[in-house]
Design a protein around this motif. Structure first.
Motif, short mmCIF file in Angstrom:
data_model
loop_
_atom_site.label_atom_id
_atom_site.label_comp_id
_atom_site.label_asym_id
_atom_site.label_seq_id
_atom_site.Cartn_x
_atom_site.Cartn_y
_atom_site.Cartn_z
N THR A 46 1.00 -1.06 -0.24
CA THR A 46 -0.31 0.06 -0.41
C THR A 46 1.14 1.12 0.02
O THR A 46 0.15 2.00 -0.92
CB THR A 46 -1.11 -0.18 1.78
OG1 THR A 46 -1.76 -1.63 1.33
CG2 THR A 46 -1.75 1.33 0.91
N GLY A 47 2.20 1.24 1.33
CA GLY A 47 3.09 2.45 0.53
C GLY A 47 4.16 2.56 -0.82
O GLY A 47 3.71 3.62 -0.87
N LYS A 48 4.18 1.74 -1.51
CA LYS A 48 4.77 1.19 -2.44
C LYS A 48 3.64 2.00 -3.61
O LYS A 48 3.86 3.06 -4.28
CB LYS A 48 4.65 0.38 -3.04
CG LYS A 48 6.27 -0.36 -1.96
CD LYS A 48 7.60 0.41 -2.96
CE LYS A 48 8.56 0.04 -2.22
NZ LYS A 48 9.79 0.86 -2.33
N LEU A 49 2.44 2.23 -3.34
CA LEU A 49 1.20 2.86 -4.42
C LEU A 49 1.01 3.72 -4.12
O LEU A 49 1.06 4.51 -5.24
CB LEU A 49 -0.28 1.72 -4.17
CG LEU A 49 -1.40 2.79 -4.63
CD1 LEU A 49 -0.88 2.39 -6.40
CD2 LEU A 49 -2.64 1.82 -4.67
N SER A 50 1.45 4.65 -2.68
CA SER A 50 1.34 5.94 -2.06
C SER A 50 2.49 6.76 -2.84
O SER A 50 2.41 7.66 -3.69
CB SER A 50 0.90 5.99 -1.04
OG SER A 50 0.63 7.71 -0.88
#
Length: 252
Positions: A46-50
């Protein structure tokens, strides 16, 4: 409320990351704090998507205002894409915590050198021949790409230091160049996490939008203030990374 708080931290991470990198030190801990029951791989995904949303927009804005040496940067990005994925696969077989003391020493050396070299990154004067830029770029992408997939923290700062110290870029051009490589490493990791189903889209998409907004603000500030401002913020962020590493290494 958790999503709202995470969006605030994603905005701040996007702002900092767009200028000197290090946004993950803001965003990832926030994910762990506000989503304590979520699987750890899902938090990283999820952090990588952001992150990739904010970094991509920052790169686009930089590319319109700062000349990027694509011949040097694209080989670095390509190598980083491949070796970031390999680093992510290898990480399960090694104790990455053993790297902390080494990375801490390297970060301190980066900060000390940058602080005492007042002209470091002030002038854009590429010093490598075109052929060497390609090979050096691939070498940089190989090493830092693998590190980002294997461990990660401080990647943006290391990239900027290398582009300034080795290639002779100023801090503004180095920041723009680092974004190209960061997009590649983030995309590689995102594809891996997405394939494994480790992305919380209902949280990641609002965070991505917030990260984009932060990147727009941060890039605008960086372009307006110039390399001198980026150098100072670079030192502040690296100092923060050093303190975080020292705490995690000796007290956590």
């Amino acid at each position: 409320m958790e999503i709202l708080y995470l969006c605030v931290f994603a905005f701040l991470a996007g702002l900092i990351d767009s200028v000197v990198g290090g946004g993950g030190l803001i965003q990832l801990p926030a994910l762990f704090v506000f989503l304590p029951s979520a699987p750890i791989p899902a938090l990283f995904g999820t952090g990588k998507l952001s992150s990739i949303a904010g970094t991509s927009v920052s790169l686009w804005r930089f590319s319109r205002n700062v000349e990027i040496n694509w011949k040097a940067v694209l080989p670095a990005a390509a190598a980083a894409f491949v070796f970031s994925f390999l680093g992510a696969r290898v990480v399960s077989h090694f104790d990455k915590e053993m790297l902390r003391p080494l990375i801490l020493v390297l970060l301190i050396a980066v900060a000390v050198y940058t602080f005492f070299r007042k002209d470091f990154g002030a002038i854009h004067a590429p010093r490598l021949a075109p052929a060497k830029e390609v090979w050096y770029g691939m070498g940089v992408g190989l090493v830092i790409g693998f590190y980002d997939g294997f461990f990660g923290p401080g990647t943006g700062s290391f990239l900027m230091f290398v582009f300034v110290g080795l290639f002779g870029f100023n801090f503004l051009a180095a920041s723009a160049s680092a974004k190209v490589v960061n997009v590649a490493t983030n995309l590689s990791a995102l594809l891996y996490f997405g394939y494994k189903g480790f992305i919380l889209f209902h949280i990641g998409i609002p965070m991505a939008i917030s990260s984009v907004l932060g990147s727009v603000v941060g890039t605008k500030i960086a372009l307006a203030k110039g390399s001198g401002f980026v150098r100072k913020l670079f030192l502040v962020v690296v100092t923060g990374i050093i303190l975080k590493f020292a705490y995690d290494t000796f007290y956590a």
